[in-house]
Enzyme design. Sequence first.
Site, mmCIF file in Angstrom:
data_model
loop_
_atom_site.group_PDB
_atom_site.id
_atom_site.type_symbol
_atom_site.label_atom_id
_atom_site.label_comp_id
_atom_site.label_asym_id
_atom_site.label_seq_id
_atom_site.Cartn_x
_atom_site.Cartn_y
_atom_site.Cartn_z
ATOM 1 N N ARG A 1 13.982 62.487 24.178
ATOM 2 C CA ARG A 1 13.481 62.762 22.833
ATOM 3 C C ARG A 1 12.131 62.115 22.576
ATOM 4 O O ARG A 1 11.579 62.289 21.492
ATOM 5 C CB ARG A 1 14.478 62.170 21.858
ATOM 6 C CG ARG A 1 15.112 63.164 20.919
ATOM 7 C CD ARG A 1 16.221 62.403 20.236
ATOM 8 N NE ARG A 1 16.670 62.979 19.037
ATOM 9 C CZ ARG A 1 17.837 63.613 18.919
ATOM 10 N NH1 ARG A 1 18.610 63.817 19.949
ATOM 11 N NH2 ARG A 1 18.207 64.052 17.753
ATOM 12 N N ARG B 1 28.837 65.243 8.948
ATOM 13 C CA ARG B 1 28.096 64.140 9.549
ATOM 14 C C ARG B 1 27.306 63.408 8.478
ATOM 15 O O ARG B 1 26.749 64.037 7.576
ATOM 16 C CB ARG B 1 27.151 64.679 10.636
ATOM 17 C CG ARG B 1 27.779 64.658 12.000
ATOM 18 C CD ARG B 1 26.984 65.359 13.056
ATOM 19 N NE ARG B 1 25.594 64.953 13.191
ATOM 20 C CZ ARG B 1 24.798 65.357 14.172
ATOM 21 N NH1 ARG B 1 25.266 66.179 15.114
ATOM 22 N NH2 ARG B 1 23.547 64.977 14.227
ATOM 23 N N ARG C 1 27.259 72.507 8.056
ATOM 24 C CA ARG C 1 28.024 72.189 9.274
ATOM 25 C C ARG C 1 29.184 71.238 8.942
ATOM 26 O O ARG C 1 29.009 70.251 8.233
ATOM 27 C CB ARG C 1 27.114 71.523 10.311
ATOM 28 C CG ARG C 1 27.902 70.961 11.494
ATOM 29 C CD ARG C 1 27.013 70.529 12.638
ATOM 30 N NE ARG C 1 26.063 69.505 12.279
ATOM 31 C CZ ARG C 1 25.116 69.052 13.102
ATOM 32 N NH1 ARG C 1 24.986 69.557 14.307
ATOM 33 N NH2 ARG C 1 24.283 68.113 12.704
HETATM 34 P P1 AP5 Z 1 21.954 64.416 17.692
HETATM 35 O O1 AP5 Z 1 23.427 64.393 17.554
HETATM 36 O O2 AP5 Z 1 21.361 64.746 19.007
HETATM 37 O O3 AP5 Z 1 21.442 65.396 16.571
HETATM 38 P P2 AP5 Z 1 20.212 66.449 16.505
HETATM 39 O O4 AP5 Z 1 19.297 66.526 17.638
HETATM 40 O O5 AP5 Z 1 19.563 66.127 15.202
HETATM 41 O O6 AP5 Z 1 20.877 67.803 16.579
HETATM 42 P P3 AP5 Z 1 22.194 68.333 15.925
HETATM 43 O O7 AP5 Z 1 23.368 67.800 16.698
HETATM 44 O O8 AP5 Z 1 22.177 68.129 14.446
HETATM 45 O O9 AP5 Z 1 22.003 69.903 16.156
HETATM 46 P P4 AP5 Z 1 22.340 70.813 17.398
HETATM 47 O O10 AP5 Z 1 21.057 71.346 17.945
HETATM 48 O O11 AP5 Z 1 23.272 70.157 18.343
HETATM 49 O O12 AP5 Z 1 23.056 72.010 16.631
HETATM 50 P P5 AP5 Z 1 24.588 72.504 16.650
HETATM 51 O O13 AP5 Z 1 24.875 73.193 17.922
HETATM 52 O O14 AP5 Z 1 25.523 71.432 16.191
HETATM 53 O O15 AP5 Z 1 21.344 63.029 17.256
HETATM 54 C C1 AP5 Z 1 21.804 62.361 16.096
HETATM 55 C C2 AP5 Z 1 21.104 61.004 15.989
HETATM 56 O O16 AP5 Z 1 21.434 60.175 17.118
HETATM 57 C C3 AP5 Z 1 19.576 61.023 15.974
HETATM 58 O O17 AP5 Z 1 19.059 61.284 14.677
HETATM 59 C C4 AP5 Z 1 19.263 59.601 16.440
HETATM 60 O O18 AP5 Z 1 19.497 58.661 15.431
HETATM 61 C C5 AP5 Z 1 20.313 59.392 17.517
HETATM 62 N N1 AP5 Z 1 19.872 59.854 18.841
HETATM 63 C C6 AP5 Z 1 20.478 60.830 19.581
HETATM 64 N N2 AP5 Z 1 19.815 61.017 20.727
HETATM 65 C C7 AP5 Z 1 18.780 60.142 20.721
HETATM 66 C C8 AP5 Z 1 17.728 59.897 21.630
HETATM 67 N N3 AP5 Z 1 17.617 60.572 22.791
HETATM 68 N N4 AP5 Z 1 16.807 58.960 21.291
HETATM 69 C C9 AP5 Z 1 16.912 58.248 20.146
HETATM 70 N N5 AP5 Z 1 17.884 58.468 19.226
HETATM 71 C C10 AP5 Z 1 18.813 59.397 19.520
HETATM 72 O O19 AP5 Z 1 24.499 73.631 15.500
HETATM 73 C C11 AP5 Z 1 24.238 73.283 14.157
HETATM 74 C C12 AP5 Z 1 25.065 74.172 13.227
HETATM 75 O O20 AP5 Z 1 24.613 75.524 13.344
HETATM 76 C C13 AP5 Z 1 26.573 74.203 13.556
HETATM 77 O O21 AP5 Z 1 27.300 74.289 12.364
HETATM 78 C C14 AP5 Z 1 26.745 75.490 14.411
HETATM 79 O O22 AP5 Z 1 28.040 76.033 14.254
HETATM 80 C C15 AP5 Z 1 25.656 76.391 13.814
HETATM 81 N N6 AP5 Z 1 25.029 77.271 14.810
HETATM 82 C C16 AP5 Z 1 24.642 76.931 16.072
HETATM 83 N N7 AP5 Z 1 24.070 77.983 16.691
HETATM 84 C C17 AP5 Z 1 24.068 79.004 15.792
HETATM 85 C C18 AP5 Z 1 23.579 80.359 15.839
HETATM 86 N N8 AP5 Z 1 22.959 80.860 16.916
HETATM 87 N N9 AP5 Z 1 23.725 81.113 14.721
HETATM 88 C C19 AP5 Z 1 24.315 80.607 13.615
HETATM 89 N N10 AP5 Z 1 24.818 79.350 13.505
HETATM 90 C C20 AP5 Z 1 24.674 78.534 14.591
HETATM 91 MG MG MG Z 2 24.184 68.287 18.464
#
Ligand code: AP5
Ligand code: MG
Length: 215
Positions: A86, A158, A125
Amino acid sequence: MRAVLLGCPGAGKGTQSKILSARLGVTHIASGDLFRSEIDKKSPLGLKVQDYVKKGMLVPDSVVIELISSKLDACKEGWILDGFPRTHDQAEALDKWLEQNGQKIDAVVFIKMGEDEVVKRLTSRWTCGGCGAVYNLLTKPPQAEGKCDACAAALIQRSDDSEATVRRRLMVFNDLTAPLISYYKHAHDYFEVEGSQPMDAVTATLEGILAAKKA
Ligand code: AP5
Ligand code: MG
């Protein structure tokens, strides 16, 4: 297969990584899931990272790199990385790990999404507190309100999915993670997928990319 899924919060990294890792028989390594699990357990690592995660700020690189390196060491047969790297320093640490282990990334895929759509997605979500299944009130609702279809445990939101925190996470993504797109465009096999397509269509595109790399 070794693949990295890049994308802003809510792009669908977790959704797609779970499907693809199961189909390809490789490990899904999701830094955010690992941190949330440590926070739930109130472990020393969880206590160290909980404020960063709750506020939507990045956990310090040294902590993330140590955790992910240990996971990579444990699954040399292949993985899909979701949420790591990241930052530039994390990407360099991953390159160093690959070099030391004589491995390479087969594909880096950036899942593209517009910010307003992401805010709608993430504030809708809900996640199962039992098995971790992910739902969305707009696009993938559970059959019974507030209950997981698979295990019937209660669904929870979340702590970082409020609109204000999602907008902060998007700012952090734009500042620190988006620059990795040009890092990977030049150094690795790089692809882009439109994340606003229906989930199945995104999966099909990703599968096509990964199958071509495996062949
Ligand atoms: P992390 O858990 O990685 O969160 P994020 O990157 O913000 O991403 P999300 O998990 O929110 O989204 P996603 O892309 O996985 O989407 P999802 O598939 O769930 O990180 C959280 C925290 O941890 C960070 O803020 C930081 O503090 C820390 N952290 C983690 N990694 C780090 C790192 N490397 N360095 C430093 N800090 C770190 O989908 C979202 C929603 O949309 C769901 O409800 C799903 O059902 C829906 N959905 C998905 N695809 C579709 C589609 N095609 N059409 C319609 N709906 C859809
Ligand atoms: Mg995720």
